[in-house]
Design a protein around this motif. Structure first.
Motif, PDB file in Angstrom:
ATOM      1  N   VAL A   1     -15.594   7.877  20.973  1.00 17.67           N
ATOM      2  CA  VAL A   1     -15.213   7.305  19.755  1.00 17.67           C
ATOM      3  C   VAL A   1     -15.142   8.326  18.772  1.00 17.67           C
ATOM      4  CG1 VAL A   1     -15.446   5.308  18.190  1.00 17.67           C
ATOM      5  CG2 VAL A   1     -15.841   5.043  20.601  1.00 17.67           C
ATOM      6  N   ALA A   2     -14.267   8.493  18.078  1.00 19.69           N
ATOM      7  CA  ALA A   2     -14.314   9.853  17.238  1.00 19.69           C
ATOM      8  C   ALA A   2     -13.552   9.325  15.863  1.00 19.69           C
ATOM      9  CB  ALA A   2     -13.440  11.016  17.904  1.00 19.69           C
TER      10      ALA A   2
ATOM     11  N   VAL B   1     -21.520  -2.771  20.030  1.00 20.14           N
ATOM     12  CA  VAL B   1     -20.858  -2.895  19.020  1.00 20.14           C
ATOM     13  C   VAL B   1     -21.078  -4.340  18.470  1.00 20.14           C
ATOM     14  CG1 VAL B   1     -18.411  -2.588  18.240  1.00 20.14           C
ATOM     15  CG2 VAL B   1     -19.243  -1.233  20.024  1.00 20.14           C
ATOM     16  N   ASN B   2     -20.962  -4.261  17.303  1.00 16.43           N
ATOM     17  CA  ASN B   2     -21.371  -5.505  16.446  1.00 16.43           C
ATOM     18  C   ASN B   2     -20.199  -5.964  15.535  1.00 16.43           C
ATOM     19  OD1 ASN B   2     -23.873  -5.818  17.855  1.00 16.43           O
ATOM     20  ND2 ASN B   2     -24.612  -4.379  16.249  1.00 16.43           N
ATOM     21  N   GLN B   3     -19.869  -7.061  15.361  1.00 15.92           N
ATOM     22  CA  GLN B   3     -19.047  -7.472  14.154  1.00 15.92           C
ATOM     23  C   GLN B   3     -19.680  -8.134  13.184  1.00 15.92           C
ATOM     24  OE1 GLN B   3     -15.249  -9.355  15.651  1.00 15.92           O
ATOM     25  NE2 GLN B   3     -16.308 -10.129  17.373  1.00 15.92           N
TER      26      GLN B   3
ATOM     27  N   GLU C   1     -19.790  -2.479  13.407  1.00 15.59           N
ATOM     28  CA  GLU C   1     -21.024  -1.520  13.426  1.00 15.59           C
ATOM     29  C   GLU C   1     -20.935  -1.025  15.180  1.00 15.59           C
ATOM     30  OE1 GLU C   1     -25.962  -1.707  12.929  1.00 15.59           O
ATOM     31  OE2 GLU C   1     -24.665  -3.405  13.437  1.00 15.59           O
ATOM     32  N   ILE C   2     -21.142   0.457  15.054  1.00 12.01           N
ATOM     33  CA  ILE C   2     -21.544   1.061  16.509  1.00 12.01           C
ATOM     34  C   ILE C   2     -23.002   1.371  16.354  1.00 12.01           C
ATOM     35  CG2 ILE C   2     -20.999   2.941  18.000  1.00 12.01           C
ATOM     36  CD1 ILE C   2     -18.217   2.832  17.145  1.00 12.01           C
ATOM     37  N   VAL C   3     -23.509   0.916  17.292  1.00 15.29           N
ATOM     38  CA  VAL C   3     -25.094   1.409  17.544  1.00 15.29           C
ATOM     39  C   VAL C   3     -25.307   2.080  18.823  1.00 15.29           C
ATOM     40  CG1 VAL C   3     -27.219   0.418  17.774  1.00 15.29           C
ATOM     41  CG2 VAL C   3     -25.695  -1.061  16.573  1.00 15.29           C
ATOM     42  N   THR C   4     -25.968   3.455  18.426  1.00 16.08           N
ATOM     43  CA  THR C   4     -26.168   4.110  19.618  1.00 16.08           C
ATOM     44  C   THR C   4     -27.414   4.116  20.204  1.00 16.08           C
ATOM     45  OG1 THR C   4     -27.051   5.881  18.039  1.00 16.08           O
ATOM     46  CG2 THR C   4     -24.412   5.997  18.089  1.00 16.08           C
TER      47      THR C   4
ATOM     48  N   LEU D   1     -12.405  -0.842  21.724  1.00 15.56           N
ATOM     49  CA  LEU D   1     -13.673  -0.449  21.554  1.00 15.56           C
ATOM     50  C   LEU D   1     -14.599  -1.228  22.820  1.00 15.56           C
ATOM     51  CD1 LEU D   1     -15.345   1.668  20.635  1.00 15.56           C
ATOM     52  CD2 LEU D   1     -16.069   0.190  18.764  1.00 15.56           C
ATOM     53  N   GLN D   2     -14.614  -2.243  22.982  1.00 17.47           N
ATOM     54  CA  GLN D   2     -14.965  -3.265  23.793  1.00 17.47           C
ATOM     55  C   GLN D   2     -14.926  -2.894  25.341  1.00 17.47           C
ATOM     56  OE1 GLN D   2     -14.680  -7.156  22.325  1.00 17.47           O
ATOM     57  NE2 GLN D   2     -16.852  -7.310  22.484  1.00 17.47           N
ATOM     58  N   GLN D   3     -13.391  -2.473  25.179  1.00 14.10           N
ATOM     59  CA  GLN D   3     -12.885  -2.186  26.669  1.00 14.10           C
ATOM     60  C   GLN D   3     -13.182  -0.819  27.155  1.00 14.10           C
ATOM     61  OE1 GLN D   3      -8.457  -2.018  26.439  1.00 14.10           O
ATOM     62  NE2 GLN D   3      -8.367  -0.775  28.164  1.00 14.10           N
TER      63      GLN D   3
END
Length: 174
Positions: A87-88, A121-123, A136-139, A160-162
Motif C-alpha cells: 500500500v503506497a 485495517v479499521n473503518q 486506519e491501517i495498523v502495522t 485493501l481488504q482483498q
C-alpha cells in the motif's frame, strides 16, 4: 433507477468532502489538474505507480484512488495505490523540507507499507457527520496510518481488504 440516484448522491458527497479537505478550492483544483496532467504524460495510473515506487515482477496494481493522508500538520492530498504487494501513498504536490546546508528541497511525501506488514485495517466515521469516513491501517510494528476524503470509500476499503486477504492466502499455501 433509485439505486443509481443513491450512488450518484454518494459519489457527489465524496467529491464535496474530498475538495473540502483541501486548504483552498483554487489550490485543490490546481493540484487535481497537475495530477491529471502527470497521469496523462506518463501513460496512466499503473505507469505512475511504477515510476514512483519499486515494482516487483508479478506485482499487480489493484486500485489507485485519490484521498488525503492525515498528518499532524494537516491532511495531505495524494494518490493511494493498493497493489498485491504494498500500500503506497504519494502526495499530489511536493513539500519543502530543510537540508543540512540550510537550503530547502522539494520532494513528494511518500508512505509505503508492504502488505505483509499490515496487521489490520479499521473503518471509522465522524460521529457528527457519518458520511465522513476514515480508514486506519495498523502495522505489525504498532504504527497507524490514517486516510480520509476518498471519492469512493467503500471500493478503496474492499480493495485493501482483498489485498490483505490475498497475501494471507499466498502465505498459507507455502
Amino acid at each position: 433507477m433509485n439505486l443509481i440516484g443513491k450512488k450518484a448522491g454518494t459519489f457527489a458527497y465524496g467529491v464535496r468532502e474530498h475538495v473540502r479537505l483541501g486548504p483552498k478550492i483554487s489550490e485543490t483544483v490546481k493540484g487535481k489538474l497537475s495530477l491529471g496532467a502527470r497521469i496523462l504524460q506518463v501513460g496512466g495510473l499503473e505507469n505512475v505507480f511504477k515510476q514512483l515506487f519499486s515494482f516487483r515482477e508479478g506485482e499487480k496494481l489493484l486500485k489507485a484512488c485519490q484521498c488525503y493522508l492525515s498528518t499532524t500538520a494537516g491532511p495531505i492530498a495524494g494518490l493511494l495505490f493498493i497493489s498485491s504487494e504494498k500500500v503506497a501513498f504519494c502526495s499530489e504536490r511536493s513539500i519543502k523540507i530543510p537540508c543540512p546546508n540550510g537550503e530547502y528541497v522539494r520532494v513528494h511525501y511518500k508512505v509505503v507499507v508492504p502488505v505483509e506488514k499490515i496487521k489490520g485495517v479499521n473503518q471509522s466515521e465522524n460521529m457528527k457527520k457519518p458520511c465522513q469516513k476514515y480508514m486506519e491501517i495498523v502495522t505489525v510494528d504498532g504504527f497507524d496510518i490514517w486516510f480520509m476524503g476518498f471519492l469512493n470509500y467503500q471500493k478503496a476499503f474492499k480493495c485493501l481488504q482483498q489485498a490483505i486477504s490475498q497475501r494471507l492466502d499466498d502465505v498459507d499455501t507455502f
